[in-house]
Scaffold this active site. Sequence first.
Site, PDB file in Angstrom:
ATOM      1  N   SER A  25       0.828  -1.208   0.000  1.00 26.06           N
ATOM      2  CA  SER A  25       0.000   0.000   0.000  1.00 26.06           C
ATOM      3  C   SER A  25       0.866   1.264   0.000  1.00 26.06           C
ATOM      4  O   SER A  25       0.363   2.362  -0.113  1.00 26.06           O
ATOM      5  CB  SER A  25      -0.928   0.022   1.218  1.00 26.06           C
ATOM      6  OG  SER A  25      -0.169  -0.094   2.407  1.00 26.06           O
ATOM      7  N   THR A 157     -39.689  27.465 -10.976  1.00 18.65           N
ATOM      8  CA  THR A 157     -40.066  26.150 -10.468  1.00 18.65           C
ATOM      9  C   THR A 157     -40.371  25.319 -11.706  1.00 18.65           C
ATOM     10  O   THR A 157     -40.836  25.875 -12.710  1.00 18.65           O
ATOM     11  CB  THR A 157     -41.323  26.193  -9.564  1.00 18.65           C
ATOM     12  OG1 THR A 157     -42.419  26.691 -10.327  1.00 18.65           O
ATOM     13  CG2 THR A 157     -41.112  27.084  -8.335  1.00 18.65           C
ATOM     14  N   HIS A 158     -40.066  24.035 -11.654  1.00 23.66           N
ATOM     15  CA  HIS A 158     -40.204  23.165 -12.835  1.00 23.66           C
ATOM     16  C   HIS A 158     -39.389  23.706 -14.013  1.00 23.66           C
ATOM     17  O   HIS A 158     -39.729  23.443 -15.167  1.00 23.66           O
ATOM     18  CB  HIS A 158     -41.668  23.008 -13.257  1.00 23.66           C
ATOM     19  CG  HIS A 158     -42.602  22.685 -12.126  1.00 23.66           C
ATOM     20  ND1 HIS A 158     -42.979  21.394 -11.824  1.00 23.66           N
ATOM     21  CD2 HIS A 158     -43.199  23.478 -11.220  1.00 23.66           C
ATOM     22  CE1 HIS A 158     -43.797  21.415 -10.770  1.00 23.66           C
ATOM     23  NE2 HIS A 158     -43.941  22.678 -10.389  1.00 23.66           N
ATOM     24  N   SER A 279     -14.456  24.613 -29.048  1.00 24.77           N
ATOM     25  CA  SER A 279     -14.667  23.362 -29.753  1.00 24.77           C
ATOM     26  C   SER A 279     -13.640  23.261 -30.875  1.00 24.77           C
ATOM     27  O   SER A 279     -13.272  24.262 -31.487  1.00 24.77           O
ATOM     28  CB  SER A 279     -16.081  23.341 -30.333  1.00 24.77           C
ATOM     29  OG  SER A 279     -16.138  22.428 -31.411  1.00 24.77           O
ATOM     30  N   LYS A 285     -18.220  28.146 -30.529  1.00 28.86           N
ATOM     31  CA  LYS A 285     -18.554  27.586 -29.219  1.00 28.86           C
ATOM     32  C   LYS A 285     -17.657  28.065 -28.085  1.00 28.86           C
ATOM     33  O   LYS A 285     -16.467  28.266 -28.249  1.00 28.86           O
ATOM     34  CB  LYS A 285     -18.451  26.056 -29.284  1.00 28.86           C
ATOM     35  CG  LYS A 285     -19.464  25.438 -30.224  1.00 28.86           C
ATOM     36  CD  LYS A 285     -20.626  24.860 -29.499  1.00 28.86           C
ATOM     37  CE  LYS A 285     -20.254  23.502 -28.965  1.00 28.86           C
ATOM     38  NZ  LYS A 285     -21.401  22.876 -28.328  1.00 28.86           N
ATOM     39  N   ASN A 287     -17.577  26.504 -24.377  1.00 30.01           N
ATOM     40  CA  ASN A 287     -18.210  25.453 -23.584  1.00 30.01           C
ATOM     41  C   ASN A 287     -17.899  25.578 -22.089  1.00 30.01           C
ATOM     42  O   ASN A 287     -16.778  25.881 -21.729  1.00 30.01           O
ATOM     43  CB  ASN A 287     -17.756  24.077 -24.077  1.00 30.01           C
ATOM     44  CG  ASN A 287     -18.223  23.799 -25.497  1.00 30.01           C
ATOM     45  OD1 ASN A 287     -19.276  24.280 -25.904  1.00 30.01           O
ATOM     46  ND2 ASN A 287     -17.445  23.040 -26.240  1.00 30.01           N
ATOM     47  N   GLU A 292     -19.346  21.424 -16.244  1.00 36.09           N
ATOM     48  CA  GLU A 292     -19.803  20.085 -16.631  1.00 36.09           C
ATOM     49  C   GLU A 292     -18.994  19.002 -15.927  1.00 36.09           C
ATOM     50  O   GLU A 292     -19.545  18.019 -15.421  1.00 36.09           O
ATOM     51  CB  GLU A 292     -19.653  19.896 -18.144  1.00 36.09           C
ATOM     52  CG  GLU A 292     -20.570  20.775 -18.969  1.00 36.09           C
ATOM     53  CD  GLU A 292     -20.122  20.774 -20.422  1.00 36.09           C
ATOM     54  OE1 GLU A 292     -20.300  19.745 -21.094  1.00 36.09           O
ATOM     55  OE2 GLU A 292     -19.589  21.796 -20.880  1.00 36.09           O
ATOM     56  N   TYR A 319      -9.949  -6.142  12.825  1.00 34.50           N
ATOM     57  CA  TYR A 319      -9.225  -5.646  11.654  1.00 34.50           C
ATOM     58  C   TYR A 319      -9.213  -6.705  10.563  1.00 34.50           C
ATOM     59  O   TYR A 319      -9.010  -7.897  10.821  1.00 34.50           O
ATOM     60  CB  TYR A 319      -7.763  -5.271  12.006  1.00 34.50           C
ATOM     61  CG  TYR A 319      -7.008  -4.808  10.778  1.00 34.50           C
ATOM     62  CD1 TYR A 319      -7.073  -3.489  10.357  1.00 34.50           C
ATOM     63  CD2 TYR A 319      -6.292  -5.712   9.988  1.00 34.50           C
ATOM     64  CE1 TYR A 319      -6.427  -3.062   9.201  1.00 34.50           C
ATOM     65  CE2 TYR A 319      -5.642  -5.295   8.829  1.00 34.50           C
ATOM     66  CZ  TYR A 319      -5.720  -3.968   8.438  1.00 34.50           C
ATOM     67  OH  TYR A 319      -5.104  -3.552   7.292  1.00 34.50           O
ATOM     68  N   GLN A 324      -7.712  -1.763   4.106  1.00 33.03           N
ATOM     69  CA  GLN A 324      -6.717  -0.997   3.352  1.00 33.03           C
ATOM     70  C   GLN A 324      -7.364  -0.312   2.146  1.00 33.03           C
ATOM     71  O   GLN A 324      -6.836   0.670   1.625  1.00 33.03           O
ATOM     72  CB  GLN A 324      -5.610  -1.957   2.898  1.00 33.03           C
ATOM     73  CG  GLN A 324      -4.497  -1.324   2.130  1.00 33.03           C
ATOM     74  CD  GLN A 324      -3.308  -2.269   2.010  1.00 33.03           C
ATOM     75  OE1 GLN A 324      -2.684  -2.637   2.994  1.00 33.03           O
ATOM     76  NE2 GLN A 324      -2.999  -2.688   0.795  1.00 33.03           N
TER      77      GLN A 324
HETATM   78  N1  ARG Z   1      -1.714  -1.013   5.096  1.00 36.65           N
HETATM   79  C1  ARG Z   1      -2.532  -1.467   6.143  1.00 36.65           C
HETATM   80  C2  ARG Z   1      -3.927  -0.812   6.062  1.00 36.65           C
HETATM   81  O1  ARG Z   1      -4.021   0.157   5.428  1.00 36.65           O
HETATM   82  C3  ARG Z   1      -1.910  -1.154   7.458  1.00 36.65           C
HETATM   83  C4  ARG Z   1      -2.332  -2.060   8.580  1.00 36.65           C
HETATM   84  C5  ARG Z   1      -1.835  -3.425   8.340  1.00 36.65           C
HETATM   85  N2  ARG Z   1      -2.163  -4.262   9.428  1.00 36.65           N
HETATM   86  C6  ARG Z   1      -2.038  -5.584   9.330  1.00 36.65           C
HETATM   87  N3  ARG Z   1      -2.357  -6.275  10.359  1.00 36.65           N
HETATM   88  N4  ARG Z   1      -1.642  -6.160   8.219  1.00 36.65           N
HETATM   89  O2  ARG Z   1      -4.883  -1.279   6.620  1.00 36.65           O
END
Ligand code: ARG
Length: 462
Positions: A25, A157-158, A279, A285, A287, A292, A319, A324
């Site tokens: 991560s 309205t509408h 455009s 144009k 835009n 948008e 957990y 993650q």
């Molecule tokens: N990268 C993990 C998360 O975002 C951190 C916690 C990881 N904990 C574990 N027990 N593997 O959740």
Amino acid sequence: MSTKKMWGGRFAQGQDALVEAYTESVSFDRLLYRQDIAGSSAHARMLARQGILSGEEAETLCRGLQAILEEIEQDRFVWKPELEDVHMNIESRLTELVGDVGKKLHTGRSRNDQVALDFRLFVSDSVRNWSALLAALVRTLADRAQEHADTLMPGYTHLQPAQPVSLAQHLLAYAAMFRRDASRLADADRRIRICPLGAAALAGTTYPVDPHFVAGELDMYGVFSNSMDAVSDRDFVLESMFCASLVLLHLSRLCEDMVLWANPSFGYVRLPDAYATGSSIMPQKKNPDVAELMRGKSGRVYGALFGLMVTLKGLPMTYNRDLQEDKEPFFDLNDTVQMSLRLMSGMLSEIRFVPERMRAALDRGFLNATELADYLVGKKVPFREAHHLTGQAVAEAEARGIALEALSLEQLREICPLIEADVFSILDYEEAVRRRDSPGGTGPNSIRAQLAKLREWLGQGE
Ligand code: ARG
């Protein structure tokens, strides 16, 4: 290819490269580095205060963490995917820098309460940033409203012309929404910025930790009440995402108004060149792409909210690695909210409103029909009948291709002989708006009062 891990004590084999790529991560959660370092520093100080580490050890740890902060901010830090996440990247570097004492930092703590702390701080910091941007937007709306307190336009309205209002009233409607969004964020922050550190892996810890001290160090509102809840719940993320969804919903509605108003059939606004695009094929144009896209991005923000709700709904205690998945959608949403709020403030402060076009639309839409009906009620005609007679007058004017007030007194009296010359001042649009001075109405005193309240809230009382 396979690599050895910090947690690899019981593992004989390294990790498969694809597994590593799938589970790491650090490529995204490195964004949490500031919160991770602040959290770890507070944790180290708490450990010393509780006699779990010596004061000297805690100081060494904090100095090392500070050095790492500088390395990261100066782009000298080497992030390693094989170290999985931001937490282990920083901890591993800490041990490189300060030696074996670095290995003591994780005492009484787990990555489970650590990541919950980091992310709570990050979400809270983001939410506070959105609040500041919302205040800036409200200020822009108040400024433009003040400038256009006397500009009249059709209220709809509408999406059909309904009654005349001031442009100020229309803009202040959005100011009211964004002010509510800011107050919703402030309320959510009291639940987001709560310290979960001390929950450890899930069950609490045998060390005499002091979560209140950590909370105080990090300017948090309080501490968790149950360790299992603290490491497993992410409702604080959802709440911030819901608040963000409402911000984008309100922005999206404003964008829709801008898109319509920029259409030449309305012609109520001229977009600043910097906020419009041309455009590649149609030279005429201009835009409203920013509006948008903002309208479009609102869908992506709701997607983040719904996506995370689905991720969370079936998780067993406590957990789970699924958690993650809370980060990337939040980071994406955070960028969208910040950029959108800044762009909307910029666009609104530069947009040119076209009062002449708004005025012209009033005349075409018989927006003073309600005034005539109310006038007849004043002459003791029952409202239903007044409504009907006014309808006849509108039909008459429409057939002649003129405005209601352009009918002659004779023509009006043919429809109802109770009508007298004073009717023309009643049909006047300025008058119609001026008379709607009920609390929160479009009348000038109400506009002044609304503005004064907003200025007071913005902390710049008039
Ligand atoms: N990268 C993990 C998360 O975002 C951190 C916690 C990881 N904990 C574990 N027990 N593997 O959740």
